[in-house]
Design an enzyme around this catalytic site. Structure first.
Site, PDB file in Angstrom:
ATOM      1  N   LYS A  39      40.439  47.811  44.405  1.00 43.60           N
ATOM      2  CA  LYS A  39      40.979  47.816  45.777  1.00 43.60           C
ATOM      3  C   LYS A  39      42.502  47.734  45.720  1.00 43.60           C
ATOM      4  O   LYS A  39      43.066  47.442  44.654  1.00 43.60           O
ATOM      5  CB  LYS A  39      40.410  46.634  46.554  1.00 43.60           C
ATOM      6  N   TYR A 269      73.854  38.771  51.677  1.00 41.27           N
ATOM      7  CA  TYR A 269      73.558  38.353  53.049  1.00 41.27           C
ATOM      8  C   TYR A 269      73.579  36.833  53.183  1.00 41.27           C
ATOM      9  O   TYR A 269      72.992  36.117  52.363  1.00 41.27           O
ATOM     10  CB  TYR A 269      72.174  38.850  53.462  1.00 41.27           C
TER      11      TYR A 269
HETATM   12  C1  PLP Z   1      39.145  40.985  45.486  1.00 44.72           C
HETATM   13  C2  PLP Z   1      37.745  40.584  45.274  1.00 44.72           C
HETATM   14  C3  PLP Z   1      37.257  40.370  43.973  1.00 44.72           C
HETATM   15  C4  PLP Z   1      38.154  40.403  42.754  1.00 44.72           C
HETATM   16  O1  PLP Z   1      38.852  39.171  42.675  1.00 44.72           O
HETATM   17  P1  PLP Z   1      39.802  38.817  41.426  1.00 44.72           P
HETATM   18  O2  PLP Z   1      40.154  37.399  41.653  1.00 44.72           O
HETATM   19  O3  PLP Z   1      40.974  39.715  41.535  1.00 44.72           O
HETATM   20  O4  PLP Z   1      39.023  39.039  40.195  1.00 44.72           O
HETATM   21  C5  PLP Z   1      35.911  40.104  43.830  1.00 44.72           C
HETATM   22  N1  PLP Z   1      35.092  40.009  44.895  1.00 44.72           N
HETATM   23  C6  PLP Z   1      35.526  40.182  46.156  1.00 44.72           C
HETATM   24  C7  PLP Z   1      34.560  40.058  47.277  1.00 44.72           C
HETATM   25  C8  PLP Z   1      36.870  40.462  46.388  1.00 44.72           C
HETATM   26  O5  PLP Z   1      37.296  40.619  47.638  1.00 44.72           O
END
Ligand code: PLP
Length: 377
Positions: A39, A269
């Site tokens: 993702k 800034y």
């Molecule tokens: C993002 C996510 C993961 C992966 O998590 P990590 O901590 O990056 O390994 C697994 N399960 C779900 C439901 C997630 O949203």
């Protein structure tokens, strides 16, 4: 490698990601398969490239957050199963079906809707169902009897997986994870008693694998962060991490200007920093629009000439300023390291996150569109 003509870029090692994938495989096989989590553009490592490579390494599942992410993997040529974890709305159902994505269903209402949708089209849709065992975000939080009835009544759906997600996987000061495991196991038991046996049972992201919480592996694990080489530090007493993963991404940006500023001169800034001495300062071509957390104003570091050098003043949108007084060899046009290794010095997303008071996920996902992406061995 010839130095690229970019102001700022990341170098991503697919070989490293593969090595991390195999380390995760070794930790969880043969009982569990992996669904690499890609993702958010594979935590900015490039979802299509990473997924195609891992598919070639044997990955049979990928997990994304939403339908659009799943569709772009299909367009890129990913043929493995794709789990859409972050829920979906009615307008997404057609795309889910067309791209053969596997949705996670999080409520009984959505389950019934999806079943009617599938019935109208005379198709069977495979899905996973998520139970909220204590995370308190997505997932159904109703009686198991009710869930079972709804699942059994959904004649046009096929339950391929039952899942949950931990709220405090790296926190060893609370029983929350143990409680969630018990709740999930109770659900699986009740489903079995009713003759409902989804082939995939999954609970774990990276954390439980890194800390070898075998009871939480199920038959599928969903690692994201560890695939990209990071393990979140534990809270409280944990066994040492038994997973050899290494960061796969390093981040560079070029020095666009160098100047000498006199003692007392304000920088940037809000004049948040003033030179305490005559200072040789480098202006670097990356800012918060590229993903350098604004919280690093006056406290971040970059590596140049094999040294960690301090950022001066505010992080601005397109630029940062760095003290190179102690690194006279740094010249205009050369690249400094924002994340990665240079000589004996390392500064990774965990270090940057700690200095900014954020989490390493946010550093990786914060990498901006303007940062060119190069793949190296
Ligand atoms: C993002 C996510 C993961 C992966 O998590 P990590 O901590 O990056 O390994 C697994 N399960 C779900 C439901 C997630 O949203």
């Amino acid at each position: 490698m010839t130095t690229p003509n970019h102001r700022t870029w990341v170098e991503i090692s697919l070989r490293r990601i593969c090595a991390n994938y195999h380390a995760l495989r070794a930790a969880t096989a043969p009982a569990s398969q992996l669904a690499p989590v890609v993702k958010a553009d594979a935590y900015r490592h490039g979802a299509a490239t990473v997924s195609l490579r891992l598919q070639a390494e044997g990955a049979q599942w990928f997990a994304v957050s939403n339908t659009e992410e799943g569709m772009s993997l299909r367009v890129a040529g990913v043929t493995a199963r794709i789990l859409v974890m972050g829920d979906f709305l009615d307008y997404e159902r057609e795309a889910l079906l067309e791209a053969s994505l596997t949705p996670v269903v999080h409520s009984l209402a959505r389950l019934r809707d999806l079943n009617s949708y599938a019935a109208e089209r005379n198709v069977t849709i495979a899905f996973h169902f998520k139970i909220d065992t204590g995370m308190g975000r997505l997932g159904a939080r109703c009686g198991l009897d009710e869930i079972l009835l709804a699942v059994q009544g959904a004649s046009h759906l096929r339950l391929d997986g039952l899942m949950t997600h931990f709220a405090s996987a790296n926190d060893f000061t609370t029983s929350q994870t143990a409680d969630q495991i018990l709740a999930f196991e109770a659900a699986v038991h009740e489903f079995r008693q009713a003759g409902v046996t989804p082939p995939l049972l999954h609970l774990s992201s990276s954390g439980p694998v890194a800390y070898r919480l075998r009871r939480a592996y199920g038959t599928l694990v969903r690692p994201g962060l560890a695939l990209y080489g990071y393990v979140s530090p534990p809270h409280g007493p944990a066994d040492p991490v038994e997973l050899d993963v290494q960061p796969a991404l390093s981040w560079k940006a070029r020095v666009v200007e160098i100047k000498e500023i006199p003692k007392g001169c304000p920088v940037g800034y809000g004049a948040q920093w003033r030179a305490a001495r005559h200072t040789r300062m480098a202006v670097i071509a990356a800012g918060y629009a590229d993903g350098i957390p604004h919280q690093l104003s006056n406290r971040g570091r970059v590596i140049a000439a094999g040294k960690l050098l301090p950022m001066l003043g505010a992080v601005s949108m397109d630029l940062i300023t760095v003290d190179v007084t102690d690194a006279p060899q740094v010249q205009i046009g050369e690249a400094v390291t924002l994340l990665g290794q240079d000589g004996a010095v390392t500064y990774d997303a965990k270090d940057m996150a700690a200095e900014a008071g954020i989490i390493p996920y946010a550093v990786l996902c914060g990498l901006g569109n303007r940062v060119a992406r190069l793949y190296v061995d």
